[in-house]
Write a protein that holds these residues in place. Sequence first.
Motif, short mmCIF file in Angstrom:
data_model
loop_
_atom_site.label_atom_id
_atom_site.label_comp_id
_atom_site.label_asym_id
_atom_site.label_seq_id
_atom_site.Cartn_x
_atom_site.Cartn_y
_atom_site.Cartn_z
N GLN A 1 0.83 -1.21 0.00
CA GLN A 1 0.00 0.00 0.00
C GLN A 1 0.86 1.26 0.00
O GLN A 1 0.56 2.22 -0.70
N MET A 2 1.95 1.24 0.77
CA MET A 2 2.83 2.42 0.82
C MET A 2 3.52 2.65 -0.52
O MET A 2 3.62 3.77 -1.00
N VAL A 3 3.99 1.57 -1.14
CA VAL A 3 4.65 1.69 -2.45
C VAL A 3 3.64 2.16 -3.49
O VAL A 3 3.92 3.08 -4.27
N THR A 4 2.46 1.54 -3.49
CA THR A 4 1.42 1.92 -4.45
C THR A 4 1.00 3.38 -4.27
O THR A 4 0.88 4.12 -5.25
N PHE A 5 0.80 3.79 -3.03
CA PHE A 5 0.41 5.18 -2.74
C PHE A 5 1.47 6.15 -3.28
O PHE A 5 1.15 7.15 -3.92
N THR A 6 2.72 5.83 -3.02
CA THR A 6 3.82 6.70 -3.47
C THR A 6 3.88 6.78 -5.00
O THR A 6 3.98 7.87 -5.57
#
Length: 120
Positions: free
Chosen positions: A15-20
């Motif tokens: 989720q953090m990678v996708t959000f970024t």
Amino acid sequence: MATILAVDDSASMRQMVTFTLKGAGYNVVEAVDGVDALTKAKSQAFDCIVTDVNMPNKDGITLIKELRALPNYKFTPMLMLTTESGMDKKQQGKEAGATGWIVKPFNPDQLLKTINKVLG
């Protein structure tokens, strides 16, 4: 915009990678492990792959080796995003064909800078 495959067994990390990456305008597809990633990579083209090393079913180093054996992914940028920072693991990643290595926890700006650099 480029499409990136984000591979990690941790839902929060994906989720953090996708959000970024989505925040920077990239299209992102998530995979839960190396097996899922390989299946998705065979059915859809990706411009870059960001993968963890330690995952169940198929680790990131094996995933990169198997992707590099496919004609469509011979020259695709593949980044390791992992807690592993030992030279042995980095060397294994390099020998498998990893383009770069980012140690978790990652800095979003550093991830984007690296992605932009490898995508040229």
